[in-house]
Motif scaffolding. Sequence first.
Motif, PDB file in Angstrom:
ATOM      1  N   MET A  19     -58.487 -40.626 -58.902  1.00 21.19           N
ATOM      2  CA  MET A  19     -58.551 -41.367 -60.158  1.00 21.19           C
ATOM      3  C   MET A  19     -58.117 -42.819 -60.001  1.00 21.19           C
ATOM      4  SD  MET A  19     -56.998 -38.443 -62.697  1.00 21.19           S
ATOM      5  CE  MET A  19     -57.306 -36.712 -62.334  1.00 21.19           C
ATOM      6  N   GLN A  20     -58.605 -43.493 -58.988  1.00 19.59           N
ATOM      7  CA  GLN A  20     -58.286 -44.907 -58.797  1.00 19.59           C
ATOM      8  C   GLN A  20     -59.420 -45.766 -59.345  1.00 19.59           C
ATOM      9  OE1 GLN A  20     -56.757 -46.136 -54.883  1.00 19.59           O
ATOM     10  NE2 GLN A  20     -56.661 -43.968 -54.307  1.00 19.59           N
ATOM     11  N   ASP A  21     -59.078 -46.703 -60.193  1.00 21.87           N
ATOM     12  CA  ASP A  21     -60.105 -47.569 -60.784  1.00 21.87           C
ATOM     13  C   ASP A  21     -60.889 -48.326 -59.719  1.00 21.87           C
ATOM     14  OD1 ASP A  21     -59.428 -46.785 -63.324  1.00 21.87           O
ATOM     15  OD2 ASP A  21     -58.070 -48.474 -63.687  1.00 21.87           O
ATOM     16  N   LYS A  22     -60.207 -48.698 -58.624  1.00 16.70           N
ATOM     17  CA  LYS A  22     -60.896 -49.472 -57.590  1.00 16.70           C
ATOM     18  C   LYS A  22     -61.937 -48.633 -56.853  1.00 16.70           C
ATOM     19  CE  LYS A  22     -57.470 -48.662 -53.921  1.00 16.70           C
ATOM     20  NZ  LYS A  22     -56.517 -49.304 -52.989  1.00 16.70           N
ATOM     21  N   LYS A  23     -61.837 -47.311 -56.962  1.00 16.39           N
ATOM     22  CA  LYS A  23     -62.792 -46.438 -56.275  1.00 16.39           C
ATOM     23  C   LYS A  23     -64.027 -46.153 -57.119  1.00 16.39           C
ATOM     24  CE  LYS A  23     -59.825 -44.050 -52.964  1.00 16.39           C
ATOM     25  NZ  LYS A  23     -60.636 -44.471 -51.809  1.00 16.39           N
ATOM     26  N   GLY A  24     -63.902 -46.279 -58.440  1.00 11.54           N
ATOM     27  CA  GLY A  24     -65.049 -45.989 -59.286  1.00 11.54           C
ATOM     28  C   GLY A  24     -64.660 -45.847 -60.742  1.00 11.54           C
ATOM     29  N   TYR A  25     -65.198 -44.825 -61.405  1.00 13.68           N
ATOM     30  CA  TYR A  25     -64.957 -44.680 -62.840  1.00 13.68           C
ATOM     31  C   TYR A  25     -65.060 -43.208 -63.238  1.00 13.68           C
ATOM     32  CZ  TYR A  25     -70.086 -44.369 -62.875  1.00 13.68           C
ATOM     33  OH  TYR A  25     -71.377 -44.002 -62.627  1.00 13.68           O
ATOM     34  N   GLU A  26     -64.457 -42.908 -64.389  1.00 13.14           N
ATOM     35  CA  GLU A  26     -64.542 -41.538 -64.910  1.00 13.14           C
ATOM     36  C   GLU A  26     -65.942 -41.275 -65.444  1.00 13.14           C
ATOM     37  OE1 GLU A  26     -62.809 -38.926 -68.600  1.00 13.14           O
ATOM     38  OE2 GLU A  26     -61.360 -40.200 -67.515  1.00 13.14           O
ATOM     39  N   LEU A  27     -66.491 -40.119 -65.089  1.00  8.09           N
ATOM     40  CA  LEU A  27     -67.832 -39.741 -65.545  1.00  8.09           C
ATOM     41  C   LEU A  27     -67.760 -38.976 -66.864  1.00  8.09           C
ATOM     42  CD1 LEU A  27     -70.871 -39.694 -64.866  1.00  8.09           C
ATOM     43  CD2 LEU A  27     -70.463 -37.535 -63.649  1.00  8.09           C
ATOM     44  N   PHE A  28     -66.977 -37.913 -66.902  1.00 11.32           N
ATOM     45  CA  PHE A  28     -66.729 -37.152 -68.128  1.00 11.32           C
ATOM     46  C   PHE A  28     -65.651 -36.119 -67.868  1.00 11.32           C
ATOM     47  CE2 PHE A  28     -69.358 -34.473 -65.754  1.00 11.32           C
ATOM     48  CZ  PHE A  28     -69.755 -33.309 -66.388  1.00 11.32           C
ATOM     49  N   GLN A  71     -77.740 -43.824 -55.739  1.00  8.76           N
ATOM     50  CA  GLN A  71     -77.618 -45.139 -56.351  1.00  8.76           C
ATOM     51  C   GLN A  71     -78.525 -45.300 -57.565  1.00  8.76           C
ATOM     52  OE1 GLN A  71     -75.316 -47.174 -55.491  1.00  8.76           O
ATOM     53  NE2 GLN A  71     -74.644 -46.068 -53.676  1.00  8.76           N
ATOM     54  N   LYS A  72     -79.583 -44.493 -57.626  1.00  8.94           N
ATOM     55  CA  LYS A  72     -80.559 -44.623 -58.707  1.00  8.94           C
ATOM     56  C   LYS A  72     -80.281 -43.694 -59.880  1.00  8.94           C
ATOM     57  CE  LYS A  72     -84.143 -45.767 -55.298  1.00  8.94           C
ATOM     58  NZ  LYS A  72     -85.443 -45.351 -54.709  1.00  8.94           N
ATOM     59  N   LEU A  73     -79.394 -42.714 -59.691  1.00 12.48           N
ATOM     60  CA  LEU A  73     -79.133 -41.742 -60.750  1.00 12.48           C
ATOM     61  C   LEU A  73     -78.290 -42.363 -61.863  1.00 12.48           C
ATOM     62  CD1 LEU A  73     -78.344 -38.565 -58.601  1.00 12.48           C
ATOM     63  CD2 LEU A  73     -80.430 -39.041 -59.891  1.00 12.48           C
ATOM     64  N   SER A  74     -78.697 -42.133 -63.104  1.00 14.66           N
ATOM     65  CA  SER A  74     -77.933 -42.616 -64.254  1.00 14.66           C
ATOM     66  C   SER A  74     -76.723 -41.716 -64.476  1.00 14.66           C
ATOM     67  CB  SER A  74     -78.814 -42.599 -65.512  1.00 14.66           C
ATOM     68  OG  SER A  74     -79.137 -41.257 -65.859  1.00 14.66           O
ATOM     69  N   ASP A  75     -75.779 -42.179 -65.308  1.00 12.81           N
ATOM     70  CA  ASP A  75     -74.618 -41.348 -65.622  1.00 12.81           C
ATOM     71  C   ASP A  75     -75.047 -40.052 -66.301  1.00 12.81           C
ATOM     72  OD1 ASP A  75     -72.936 -43.171 -64.498  1.00 12.81           O
ATOM     73  OD2 ASP A  75     -72.130 -43.954 -66.380  1.00 12.81           O
ATOM     74  N   LYS A  76     -76.071 -40.111 -67.128  1.00 14.71           N
ATOM     75  CA  LYS A  76     -76.579 -38.901 -67.785  1.00 14.71           C
ATOM     76  C   LYS A  76     -77.058 -37.901 -66.739  1.00 14.71           C
ATOM     77  CE  LYS A  76     -80.024 -37.295 -71.134  1.00 14.71           C
ATOM     78  NZ  LYS A  76     -81.133 -37.700 -72.062  1.00 14.71           N
ATOM     79  N   GLU A  77     -77.773 -38.385 -65.741  1.00 13.53           N
ATOM     80  CA  GLU A  77     -78.264 -37.501 -64.681  1.00 13.53           C
ATOM     81  C   GLU A  77     -77.117 -36.975 -63.814  1.00 13.53           C
ATOM     82  OE1 GLU A  77     -82.709 -39.301 -63.790  1.00 13.53           O
ATOM     83  OE2 GLU A  77     -80.950 -40.487 -63.220  1.00 13.53           O
ATOM     84  N   LEU A  78     -76.126 -37.830 -63.568  1.00 17.14           N
ATOM     85  CA  LEU A  78     -74.962 -37.399 -62.788  1.00 17.14           C
ATOM     86  C   LEU A  78     -74.188 -36.308 -63.528  1.00 17.14           C
ATOM     87  CD1 LEU A  78     -73.636 -40.826 -61.445  1.00 17.14           C
ATOM     88  CD2 LEU A  78     -74.833 -39.061 -60.137  1.00 17.14           C
ATOM     89  N   ARG A  79     -74.059 -36.462 -64.844  1.00 17.15           N
ATOM     90  CA  ARG A  79     -73.369 -35.426 -65.625  1.00 17.15           C
ATOM     91  C   ARG A  79     -74.136 -34.105 -65.586  1.00 17.15           C
ATOM     92  NH1 ARG A  79     -71.830 -39.964 -68.934  1.00 17.15           N
ATOM     93  NH2 ARG A  79     -73.758 -39.858 -70.133  1.00 17.15           N
ATOM     94  N   VAL A 102     -66.690 -40.669 -60.579  1.00 19.16           N
ATOM     95  CA  VAL A 102     -67.706 -41.156 -59.653  1.00 19.16           C
ATOM     96  C   VAL A 102     -67.063 -42.193 -58.747  1.00 19.16           C
ATOM     97  CG1 VAL A 102     -69.927 -42.310 -59.398  1.00 19.16           C
ATOM     98  CG2 VAL A 102     -69.532 -40.780 -61.348  1.00 19.16           C
ATOM     99  N   HIS A 103     -67.162 -41.997 -57.441  1.00 16.67           N
ATOM    100  CA  HIS A 103     -66.663 -42.988 -56.491  1.00 16.67           C
ATOM    101  C   HIS A 103     -67.822 -43.871 -56.049  1.00 16.67           C
ATOM    102  CE1 HIS A 103     -62.580 -41.145 -55.075  1.00 16.67           C
ATOM    103  NE2 HIS A 103     -62.677 -41.261 -56.382  1.00 16.67           N
ATOM    104  N   HIS A 112     -66.237 -36.671 -57.565  1.00 17.57           N
ATOM    105  CA  HIS A 112     -65.077 -35.808 -57.353  1.00 17.57           C
ATOM    106  C   HIS A 112     -64.751 -35.107 -58.675  1.00 17.57           C
ATOM    107  CE1 HIS A 112     -63.593 -37.013 -53.321  1.00 17.57           C
ATOM    108  NE2 HIS A 112     -64.210 -38.148 -53.600  1.00 17.57           N
ATOM    109  N   ILE A 113     -64.494 -33.809 -58.623  1.00 19.88           N
ATOM    110  CA  ILE A 113     -64.164 -33.049 -59.819  1.00 19.88           C
ATOM    111  C   ILE A 113     -62.872 -32.270 -59.576  1.00 19.88           C
ATOM    112  CG2 ILE A 113     -65.016 -31.461 -61.585  1.00 19.88           C
ATOM    113  CD1 ILE A 113     -67.641 -32.196 -59.256  1.00 19.88           C
TER     114      ILE A 113
END
Length: 289
Positions: A19-28, A71-79, A102-103, A112-113
Motif C-alpha cells: 500500500m505505498q502511494d509511490k508504487k501505484g494506487y488502490e483499485l477497489f 498497460q492498456k487495461l482500464s481500471d474497470k477491466e482490472l476490477r 495496482v502497482h 496485489h490483493i
Amino acid sequence: MIGMAQSCKGGAALANYIMQDKKGYELFRNGICGETPSQILSEMKIIQNLNQNAQNKTFSLVLSPDKTQGQKLSDKELRKITRDFMKKLSIEPEKQQFVAFVHTEKSHKHIHIIVNRVQDDGKLLSDHFIGKKAQWAAHKVAIENGLISAKELLIDKLRSIDQGKDLDRTVKNEILRKHDFVMNHHPKSMESYMKKMEEIGVKIIPTINKQGQIQGHRMSDLATGKDFKASDVHRSVGLKKLMENGLPFIDANLSFTKPLESAQNLALKISREIVTEIAKDQFSQNLRH
C-alpha cells in the motif's frame, strides 16, 4: 497472465509494502473503511479474532497481466479480472474483506490483493493447493477475457525454441520473479522458503558434493521441467547468499555443511517430496476438467 497466491500471517510488513502511494494506487476494496495499512489491518483483525486456532489468516494474491496488455487495461477491466480471479479461488469478493492495489512503478502493471481469510462465522477459507489453483485460475481468467495466458505464452515459447528464441532466459526471469514474491513475505528459514517456492511452481533441489556436503541448490521450474543452478538464475538466489541474508536451515539434517549421513537423510526427504509432487500433479490435472 500470471496468478500467485499463498496463505500467510499478513501483518504490517506485507501491508506497508503493497500500500505505498509511490508504487501505484488502490483499485477497489470490500468491507473495509480504513485509509492507512494499520487501520485496514485493525479492521481485518476484528473478524480474524473470531478464529483463535489458525496462524495464517490472510491471503496474499498477485495477478499479473501480460506486460503489453496490462498497460492498456482500464481500471474497470482490472476490477473485473480481479473479481474473476478471486471467485475461481472460492473467494467471494462481495462477502470477504479485501483490498486490491495496482502497482505501476514498473512497466509491468500488476495487482496485489490482501484478503481476510477468516469468514464472518469464524471459519477459514481453504488454502489447500492455493498456489497451484492460482496458476490455473489466472489461466482460465485470461482465456475467458481474451487475454494472454502465461501457460499459452509458455507453449508458444516452447514451440519457438527451434527458431532460436531464448526460452531459458524467459524461465529464469520467471523463477526470479517468484523468488522476489516469496522473499517479500519474509520466510524465516530455508525450509519455509523451499516450501513456498514449490507452492508457486519452483522446486528447490539441494546439490551435494563428493564429501556429502550440501554446497548449493538447483531451481526447477515445474511447468516446463527446466532446471538451473541457482547462480545461473541470479546471484541473489544462491544458497550461500540466502543464508547470509538470514534464512538458516532449521532441520539439522539439512545444514549447509553436514556430512554424508545427512545427505542420505536428505535423499529420503527428496524421495518423499517426489511422491507428493506426483499427487499434486494429479490434482492439478483434475482442476483442468
